[in-house]
Design a protein around this motif. Sequence first.
Motif, PDB file in Angstrom:
ATOM      1  N   GLU A 144     -10.463-100.170  32.907  1.00  0.00           N
ATOM      2  CA  GLU A 144     -11.746-100.417  33.686  1.00  0.00           C
ATOM      3  C   GLU A 144     -11.842-101.844  34.167  1.00  0.00           C
ATOM      4  OE1 GLU A 144     -14.965-100.010  31.132  1.00  0.00           O
ATOM      5  OE2 GLU A 144     -14.429-101.220  29.541  1.00  0.00           O
ATOM      6  N   LEU A 159     -15.341-100.394  41.593  1.00  0.00           N
ATOM      7  CA  LEU A 159     -15.399-100.123  40.193  1.00  0.00           C
ATOM      8  C   LEU A 159     -14.820 -99.095  39.842  1.00  0.00           C
ATOM      9  CD1 LEU A 159     -17.115-100.823  37.534  1.00  0.00           C
ATOM     10  CD2 LEU A 159     -18.761 -99.182  38.416  1.00  0.00           C
ATOM     11  N   GLN A 161     -13.208 -97.016  36.022  1.00  0.00           N
ATOM     12  CA  GLN A 161     -13.435 -96.873  34.803  1.00  0.00           C
ATOM     13  C   GLN A 161     -12.477 -95.704  34.269  1.00  0.00           C
ATOM     14  OE1 GLN A 161     -17.739 -96.242  34.678  1.00  0.00           O
ATOM     15  NE2 GLN A 161     -18.201 -98.048  33.841  1.00  0.00           N
ATOM     16  N   LYS A 162     -11.724 -95.806  32.971  1.00  0.00           N
ATOM     17  CA  LYS A 162     -11.068 -94.772  32.339  1.00  0.00           C
ATOM     18  C   LYS A 162      -9.866 -94.386  33.567  1.00  0.00           C
ATOM     19  CE  LYS A 162     -14.289 -92.644  29.448  1.00  0.00           C
ATOM     20  NZ  LYS A 162     -15.023 -91.504  29.085  1.00  0.00           N
ATOM     21  N   ARG A 163      -9.435 -95.570  34.162  1.00  0.00           N
ATOM     22  CA  ARG A 163      -8.444 -95.575  35.230  1.00  0.00           C
ATOM     23  C   ARG A 163      -8.832 -94.558  36.334  1.00  0.00           C
ATOM     24  NH1 ARG A 163      -3.837 -97.996  34.520  1.00  0.00           N
ATOM     25  NH2 ARG A 163      -2.752 -96.309  35.687  1.00  0.00           N
ATOM     26  N   ARG A 165     -11.544 -94.175  39.767  1.00  0.00           N
ATOM     27  CA  ARG A 165     -12.233 -94.918  40.663  1.00  0.00           C
ATOM     28  C   ARG A 165     -13.671 -94.354  40.558  1.00  0.00           C
ATOM     29  NH1 ARG A 165     -13.972 -94.701  46.592  1.00  0.00           N
ATOM     30  NH2 ARG A 165     -12.881 -92.797  46.631  1.00  0.00           N
ATOM     31  N   VAL A 166     -14.855 -95.179  40.429  1.00  0.00           N
ATOM     32  CA  VAL A 166     -16.058 -94.853  40.370  1.00  0.00           C
ATOM     33  C   VAL A 166     -16.946 -94.816  41.466  1.00  0.00           C
ATOM     34  CG1 VAL A 166     -18.262 -95.011  38.900  1.00  0.00           C
ATOM     35  CG2 VAL A 166     -16.170 -95.112  37.904  1.00  0.00           C
ATOM     36  N   HIS A 213     -22.645-103.985  35.486  1.00  0.00           N
ATOM     37  CA  HIS A 213     -21.555-103.659  34.194  1.00  0.00           C
ATOM     38  C   HIS A 213     -20.725-104.917  33.882  1.00  0.00           C
ATOM     39  CE1 HIS A 213     -21.385 -99.101  35.276  1.00  0.00           C
ATOM     40  NE2 HIS A 213     -21.637 -99.366  36.340  1.00  0.00           N
ATOM     41  N   LEU A 216     -16.764-107.193  32.324  1.00  0.00           N
ATOM     42  CA  LEU A 216     -15.364-106.461  32.888  1.00  0.00           C
ATOM     43  C   LEU A 216     -14.505-107.459  33.410  1.00  0.00           C
ATOM     44  CD1 LEU A 216     -16.650-103.018  34.581  1.00  0.00           C
ATOM     45  CD2 LEU A 216     -15.615-103.325  31.991  1.00  0.00           C
TER      46      LEU A 216
END
Length: 522
Positions: A144, A159, A161-163, A165-166, A213, A216
């Motif tokens: 992330e 951004l 997260q958990k590999r 794309r968000v 966030h 990071l």
Amino acid sequence: MTTLPETTPREAEQTSLRAGIIDIGSNSIRLVVYESDSGGSYRVLTESREAARLSALVTPDGIMPSPAIYSVVPVLRQFIEICEAYGATKVRAVATAAIRNASNSSQIIEILNRETGLNIEALPGEMEGHYGFIGVVNKIDIAEGFIVDIGGGSTEVTLFQKRRRVSSFSFPFGAVNMNVRFGGSGSWSEERVRELEDFVLAEARKHPWISEHPGLDLVGLGGTIRGIGKMDQRRRNYSLPYTHNYVMQAGDVDHFYRSLPGMDNNGRKQVPGLSKSRTDIMVPGLIILRTLFLHMKAERYIVSGTGLREGLFFELLHPEQAVHENVLEFELRALLSKMPKQRQRHLRHTEHFARLLYEALEEGGESKWNGKLLRVAAWTYQTGTEIGYIDYEEHTQYLLTKRPLAGLTHREIILTALIAGIAGKVKWRKSVTAQTYKDILLPKDEERTRRLGAVLQMAAALDASETQAVTELSAKRSGDRFELELTCRTEAFMEIRDLKVAAKEFEKEWNVKIELRIKSAG
């Protein structure tokens, strides 16, 4: 995407794909020709770059004039010739911010396609961020973070997260157009620096997710952060001149934020590591990067040497699943696939035995991380045979540091090279690698690599003939006793001989006495 004539049958049999990726950016136009093989690995066959600074040529009303458009045509035509010369069967050409944001964008694409025969995609900003994300997470082991891609005319923030794309957004500001708007050819006043910071901050605040966030890492793409990374490495006399996955703390970037803006271009040309072609646009890129870092409340800067072009290529290779689930495992599988079948069996056997031996030692502490280092070294300790079998141990250390595996940090790169070398009987005190990269290592790393190297040397000895004569291994530690039971399908003469030699180092490093039992598989 453009399809070129097929290569000759002989060439086509040797590779799964050769493809040219053309990136018509705001600051430069780049071509990379990639070659992949059936095992999943790939390499760069050739790379070309032409400075363009197209975003600086756009008029105040947003139009890119005809001379600017036609100046690109000879470059693209020659890029196509290069693709043909290297046997590329596919060419994918994309245009980013300078053309995407121009008011006559469709006319630009039409002219360039007509004059070159290409099928250029005007890449939407979100998709530019998406492909940058693929290029990053397939080459850095990170789950992330934020990705910031500063180009000449745009900045993409993503951004993940958990590999996965968000969110992504493309801001219409970059190093070139912000230099035109706020800077110039000389030094930057404090007032101009603040104006650009306020502008970037105001735009970033329109997207709340960017500041929601904290903690990071910020992974940076593009010439700005690569340039900062090179300058920081020169400033620190860093021994590994490899910017990909290079980590910088906030204070490292702040050093250049304090020093570069007040210099004129001649002064910046004297800064070690700063490319002379970027002396004017480095400052606005630096200001954009640092402003976003502070707004995100990010933890560290990480330099990525891969991005958009690699992302486009990965999608050509694996359109259904372009993102690797595990970077290092993909790299190891790809590396193994290029070796002869018998060598593959030997390395699998060696890695299996190394794991059994290390688990029996019950080290505790950093055993999981040490196990990872040992595993990588087991897969790679014979890499140097690509150069030559004689002195392959030294060749291995050279290749592992000059052609590092993705998914490893810089320290892990050096440690695995040392473990692999020690397994090949390269002594720490005589290791060029250990002396060259001592600034990257920590005080306990000598003991770590000697101990893990002794384990790997034992494991390699157990398949010295590379015929898997030892079929099973049982190991158990009881205080200072280390019980080994081997099951052999033959006399395993070479294995027993090499094991006795390797046992001396193993016993010394781990403070144990080996008790060996051998039984027949029959």
